[in-house]
Design an enzyme around this catalytic site. Structure first.
Site, short mmCIF file in Angstrom:
data_model
loop_
_atom_site.label_atom_id
_atom_site.label_comp_id
_atom_site.label_asym_id
_atom_site.label_seq_id
_atom_site.Cartn_x
_atom_site.Cartn_y
_atom_site.Cartn_z
N HIS A 1 32.19 40.41 36.92
CA HIS A 1 31.09 41.27 37.38
C HIS A 1 30.21 40.55 38.39
CE1 HIS A 1 31.03 44.64 34.14
NE2 HIS A 1 32.27 44.23 34.38
N ASP A 2 30.10 39.26 38.27
CA ASP A 2 29.32 38.50 39.26
C ASP A 2 30.07 38.44 40.59
OD1 ASP A 2 27.24 36.68 40.21
OD2 ASP A 2 28.78 35.13 40.08
N GLY B 1 30.29 38.58 45.75
CA GLY B 1 30.74 37.21 45.81
C GLY B 1 30.31 36.41 44.60
N THR C 1 46.92 41.85 19.23
CA THR C 1 46.52 40.43 19.28
C THR C 1 45.19 40.31 20.02
OG1 THR C 1 47.85 40.11 21.31
CG2 THR C 1 48.90 39.58 19.20
N ASP D 1 28.31 34.08 43.16
CA ASP D 1 27.06 33.43 43.56
C ASP D 1 26.00 33.43 42.46
OD1 ASP D 1 26.39 36.08 43.49
OD2 ASP D 1 26.02 36.29 45.64
N THR E 1 43.27 41.86 27.67
CA THR E 1 44.09 41.43 26.52
C THR E 1 43.21 40.79 25.44
OG1 THR E 1 46.03 40.16 25.86
CG2 THR E 1 44.59 39.13 27.45
N VAL F 1 30.83 41.93 42.81
CA VAL F 1 29.75 42.70 43.42
C VAL F 1 29.44 42.21 44.83
CG1 VAL F 1 27.29 43.27 43.28
CG2 VAL F 1 28.73 43.47 41.26
#
Length: 308
Positions: free
Chosen positions: A66-67, A72, A227, A74, A172, A70
Site C-alpha cells: 500500500h505504501d 512509490g 494453509t 517512500d 496466501t 500509491v
C-alpha cells in the site's frame, strides 16, 4: 545476545539517521559500515514479532504494498494524520491494516520466516514529504475492482499480468474482513444466496462465520483456507477449486488474460516463488526517493516540517 522488544529497533534506526542523511546510493548492504550487525539484529527482532503475533508477516506485506503502490516506496503510508492533513494511513482501504504492522516495515525476512522466497531489497531510500488521503483510492486495487481496471492499474505502474498475479499471491497469508466479500455470500442474486463461483460448502461456512459482520466489523476469514499461516502456492489451487475469498482474486481464474498464470503457479510453486521475488524486488524500487527528493525523518510517523 537477545533483543526482547522493539526498543532496540527504534534505537537502531535513530543511530542510523545521520548516516542515511549523508549517503545517496541504494544498496542491499547500505548499513553494513555504520552497523555491521544490522541484518542480524533485524532478523532477530522480526522473528520475535512474528512468533508473538502470527499475522505480522501478512500485515507488513500489506503496508509495504500500500505504501509503494500509491506514489512509490517512500514511507508515506507511515505518516499519521494531524489537524492540517489527512494522510494515506486514514484512507478507508487502509483502516483495516493491523496497527502493529507499522512497527516493522521490512517484509522480506518475514516472508522467508513463513516459508516464502528470499528476495533482495536495496536500502537507503529517502522518506516522502507528502502523504495525502485523497490520492489513495485511485492507486490501490480493491476487493471489487473489475479485472480490466486491475490490469490497467498494474500496467500503469509498469507491471505485467503475470507480475500482477504473482503479487496478489501474497494473499496466501493473512485474512480479509467479512465486509470485503459479503456481497458474494449474502443476497448475491435473485436465484442464488451466494456467488455460484464459490465451492458450496465453503460458501455456507463463510455465511455462518460472517452472519453478524455488520454488528461485529472485525469478523474476518483467512485468505487461504488450507494453509493460512504458510507462504505457499495453495492460494492458486484454492482459486481453481472455488475457494478464492475475494471477488477480484476469483476473477483471475476465469479471465483468459490471467488464468494461465494462476494455473502455472498452482502447478509449480517454484515458478510462483521466482516471479513473486522478482516482482517484489521491482516493486521495492518503484518511484523511490533519492538524494534531495526526500527527507530522512527523525520520527517515522511525522514529517520533519509540519505540513499545512
Amino acid at each position: 545476545m537477545a533483543f526482547p522488544n522493539l526498543v532496540l529497533l527504534f534505537t537502531l534506526f535513530s543511530f542510523l539517521l545521520l548516516f542515511r542523511s549523508t549517503q545517496s546510493k541504494l544498496s542491499a548492504d547500505y548499513y553494513n559500515k555504520p552497523c555491521p550487525k544490522f541484518q542480524n539484529i533485524m532478523q532477530t527482532i522480526l522473528a520475535e514479532k512474528q512468533l508473538s503475533a502470527p499475522t505480522t508477516a501478512a500485515a507488513t506485506l500489506r503496508v509495504f504494498f500500500h505504501d509503494c503502490f500509491v506514489n512509490g516506496c517512500d514511507s508515506s503510508m507511515l505518516i499519521a494524520s494531524n489537524a492540517f492533513n489527512k494522510s494515506e494511513r486514514d484512507a478507508n482501504v487502509n483502516l483495516s491494516v493491523a496497527g502493529d504492522a507499522f512497527d516493522l516495515i521490512t517484509p522480506r525476512d518475514l516472508v522467508v520466516m513463513v516459508g516464502g522466497p528470499f528476495y533482495e531489497v536495496v536500502l537507503g531510500r529517502k522518506d516522502s514529504r507528502k502523504s495525502n488521503l485523497s490520492i489513495v483510492d485511485k492507486n490501490l486495487p480493491k476487493a471489487l475492482t473489475p479485472m480490466n481496471e486491475l490490469l490497467s492499474l498494474f500496467s500503469s505502474k509498469g507491471f505485467s499480468a503475470d507480475e500482477m498475479v504473482a503479487l496478489v499471491g501474497a494473499h496466501t497469508i493473512g485474512f480479509s474482513h467479512c465486509k470485503e466479500f459479503a456481497n458474494r455470500i449474502f443476497n448475491f442474486s435473485k436465484t442464488s444466496e451466494f456467488d455460484p463461483a464459490y465451492n458450496p460448502v465453503f460458501a455456507q461456512g463463510l455465511r455462518k462465520l460472517c452472519a453478524n459482520y455488520t454488528k461485529s466489523p472485525a469478523m474476518s476469514a483467512f485468505n487461504d483456507v488450507h494453509t493460512p499461516g504458510k507462504f505457499d502456492n495453495m492460494y492458486y489451487k484454492n482459486l481453481q477449486n472455488g475457494l478464492g475469498l475475494l471477488s477480484s482474486d476469483q476473477e483471475m481464474v476465469t479471465d483468459n488474460r490471467t488464468k494461465p498464470f494462476v494455473d502455472r503457479f498452482a502447478a509449480n510453486e517454484t515458478a510462483f516463488f521466482d516471479m513473486f521475488a522478482r516482482s517484489m524486488e521491482k516493486l521495492s524500487v518503484y518511484k523511490v526517493k533519492e538524494n534531495n527528493d526526500g527527507d530522512v525523518r527523525r520520527r517515522c510517523d511525522q514529517f520533519n516540517t509540519l505540513q499545512v
